[in-house]
Scaffold this motif. Structure first.
Motif, PDB file in Angstrom:
ATOM      1  N   ASP A 178       0.817  -1.213   0.000  1.00  0.00           N
ATOM      2  CA  ASP A 178       0.000   0.000   0.000  1.00  0.00           C
ATOM      3  C   ASP A 178       0.850   1.263   0.000  1.00  0.00           C
ATOM      4  O   ASP A 178       0.334   2.360   0.062  1.00  0.00           O
ATOM      5  N   PHE A 179       2.164   1.097  -0.041  1.00  0.00           N
ATOM      6  CA  PHE A 179       3.045   2.267   0.027  1.00  0.00           C
ATOM      7  C   PHE A 179       3.793   2.456  -1.289  1.00  0.00           C
ATOM      8  O   PHE A 179       4.298   1.490  -1.849  1.00  0.00           O
ATOM      9  N   ASP A 183       8.295   7.539  -2.392  1.00  0.00           N
ATOM     10  CA  ASP A 183       7.627   8.660  -1.710  1.00  0.00           C
ATOM     11  C   ASP A 183       7.688   8.458  -0.202  1.00  0.00           C
ATOM     12  O   ASP A 183       7.945   9.383   0.566  1.00  0.00           O
ATOM     13  N   THR A 184       7.440   7.216   0.220  1.00  0.00           N
ATOM     14  CA  THR A 184       7.395   6.952   1.660  1.00  0.00           C
ATOM     15  C   THR A 184       8.751   7.239   2.293  1.00  0.00           C
ATOM     16  O   THR A 184       8.833   7.823   3.368  1.00  0.00           O
ATOM     17  N   LEU A 224       1.968  10.552   4.802  1.00  0.00           N
ATOM     18  CA  LEU A 224       2.393   9.274   5.389  1.00  0.00           C
ATOM     19  C   LEU A 224       1.236   8.648   6.178  1.00  0.00           C
ATOM     20  O   LEU A 224       0.959   7.448   6.085  1.00  0.00           O
ATOM     21  N   ASP A 227      -1.224   7.128   3.848  1.00  0.00           N
ATOM     22  CA  ASP A 227      -0.755   5.817   3.348  1.00  0.00           C
ATOM     23  C   ASP A 227      -1.100   4.714   4.348  1.00  0.00           C
ATOM     24  O   ASP A 227      -1.591   3.658   3.978  1.00  0.00           O
ATOM     25  N   ARG A 230      -4.796   3.998   4.613  1.00  0.00           N
ATOM     26  CA  ARG A 230      -5.261   3.201   3.470  1.00  0.00           C
ATOM     27  C   ARG A 230      -4.905   1.722   3.686  1.00  0.00           C
ATOM     28  O   ARG A 230      -5.691   0.829   3.431  1.00  0.00           O
TER      29      ARG A 230
END
Ligand code: HEM
Length: 460
Positions: A178-179, A183-184, A224, A227, A230
């Motif tokens: 899911d990440f 970006d994370t 974050l 994320d 989600r």
């Protein structure tokens, strides 16, 4: 002043007797002025620590309201273990940790902490960590693939950050599908930098200063959080996998009989990424640098890995048997402990090892100084993984605290040791590392090498 051997000096004279290798470290100061203590506390606290800390039992910096530093193992045990209830982290700690951990277990004390720790602990059971070895190895192999085609030299400090991040996502968060990984990573770094800012304000600014700009979460924090939210929603709809996310989803509060609310679940998951990322990354970086600067250790690790695995990839059955690799990591954690100082607050008047401590006094446990205490360690500044060899006399438990002690001991210690052994052995068996500089250790959120760890990486 920074001392320690340069790589050339360590090599010694050809054919000469082996020299002890003293990796870079600031020399303890004979005298600390208030100005020095304050300015260095901002830039690099371990450079402001006096000889008294490395030789004596306690010290108090020369300015009003300064914390008491304890360097006597009996006193350390009293504060962290025997009377832990009277020495919580306190509200300043919470102020620093809140942006990253919200109300998650690292940031809270008392019943809130106990409930969350009980919920998360089964996911980090020592006996089950070895099973994660293949996923940890994959993160190291991905780094090796990157390095084969990379321009040289490579900043190993940045690379170990990436490895540790991959490990956390692939283990604790079961693949982290899911990440968006890149970006994370950027968001996590922004978050950690904010934590660093808070460390400074934690020391110097009053409470009211924390209601303004300083208290605003980094903008990346919102992304974050989204994320992780989600991911939680997705995991509530899918089959359990038996990982940390599932354990926390299923945890029931014994007082209310209800499961953990989503925001608290999110705070904890985000917190695990923070807690497990930088600590492991910097340790791995220093371990690689030490092994690269001390060729006999790298050779021993390589030989051990071949003997234990018979040439096979490192798997769960090998982890416990990589004894020298583990020793090298223990020695790295002694010389450059990421948690170089631990903090507590005394909540009621106490007598600790015949010293009166008033309620409200801040206590610092200077782990870095305990690890190099002149009275207890032989050649304290020298790199010697064999001091942790089986059969060697072990130091007092409260002199060696890379993972802390008592009820707040690191929840991820067994996870981190497994990760470090598997990743270090995988990297060192496959590549040869040549350090291109002698790094200066700078203490901030952990002890980082200033200017990174540039190295040449060669493959056979
Ligand atoms: C080399 C790697 C690591 C080091 C040196 C380290 C060090 C520490 C230390 C010293 C503490 C105690 C802080 C205190 O007493 O004030 C701590 C707490 C903690 N660590 Fe680690 N850590 C590492 C890796 C990890 C990993 C990989 C995780 C999880 C994925 C983790 C999760 C935690 C948690 C949850 C706590 C808080 C425990 C509590 O308050 O009950 N750590 N760590």
């Amino acid at each position: 002043m920074l001392t320690g051997d340069t790589i050339q000096a360590f090599a010694g004279e050809p054919g000469g007797a082996p020299q002890p290798f003293r990796p870079p470290h600031p020399e303890p100061l004979d005298r600390v002025t208030p100005w020095h203590a304050l300015t260095k506390a901002v830039r690099n606290p371990i450079e402001a620590w006096p000889r008294a800390l490395f030789e004596g039992t306690s010290w108090r910096p020369p300015f009003p309201g300064a914390p008491v530093f304890l360097t006597d193992p009996t006193a350390v045990r009293a504060v962290m273990v025997d009377h832990a209830e009277d020495f919580p982290h306190g509200h300043l700690w919470r102020r620093v940790m809140h942006p990253a951990w919200g109300d998650g277990l690292v940031a809270v004390d008392g019943a809130d902490w106990r409930r969350q720790r009980r919920a998360a602990a089964p996911a980090f059971r020592a006996a089950e960590m070895a099973a994660l070895a293949p996923r940890m190895r994959t993160a190291a192999e991905a780094a090796l693939t990157r390095w084969r085609s990379a321009d040289q030299p490579i900043d190993i400090a940045a690379e170990t950050g990436r490895i540790a991040f991959d490990v956390i996502l692939d283990t604790v968060l079961s693949g982290g599908e899911d990440f968006a990984r890149a970006d994370t990573e950027t968001r996590v770094h922004a978050f950690l930098n904010q934590l660093e800012l808070r460390r400074l304000s934690y020391l110097f600014l009053p409470d009211r200063a924390h209601r303004g700009k300083l208290n605003r979460p980094a903008p990346e924090g919102a992304a974050l959080r989204a994320d992780v939210d989600r991911m939680i929603a997705h995991r509530r709809r899918t089959m359990p996998r038996g990982d940390l996310v599932d354990l926390l989803l299923g945890a029931i509060d014994p007082d209310t009989g209800r499961p953990m609310e989503d925001p608290l679940l999110r705070d904890n998951l985000l917190g695990f990424i923070m807690a497990g990322h930088e600590t492991s990354a910097v340790t791995l970086g220093w371990a690689l640098w030490l092994a690269a600067a001390h060729a006999p250790s790298a050779a021993r690790m390589r030989a051990e890995t071949e003997a234990v695995t018979g040439g096979a990839p490192i798997g769960p059955e090998h982890v416990e048997r990589l004894v020298f690799t583990r020793q090298l990591i223990q020695e790295t954690l002694r010389l450059y402990p990421p948690g170089y100082q631990l903090t507590r607050v005394c909540t009621r008047d106490a007598v600790i090892d015949s010293r009166r401590i008033r309620a409200g006094t801040r206590i610092l446990i200077p782990v870095y100084a305990l690890h190099r205490h002149r009275q207890y360690w032989r050649a304290p500044d020298a790199f010697d993984p064999d001091r942790f060899a089986p059969g060697m006399p072990t130091p007092d438990r409260h002199l060696y605290l890379p993972f802390g002690a008592g009820p707040r001991i690191c929840l991820g210690a067994a996870f981190a040791m497994t990760e470090l052994v598997v990743v270090l052995a995988t990297l060192v068996r496959a590549a040869r590392f040549t350090p291109l500089s002698v790094p200066r250790p700078v203490a901030s959120t952990s002890i980082r090498p200033q200017h990174g760890l540039p190295m040449r990486v060669d493959f056979d």
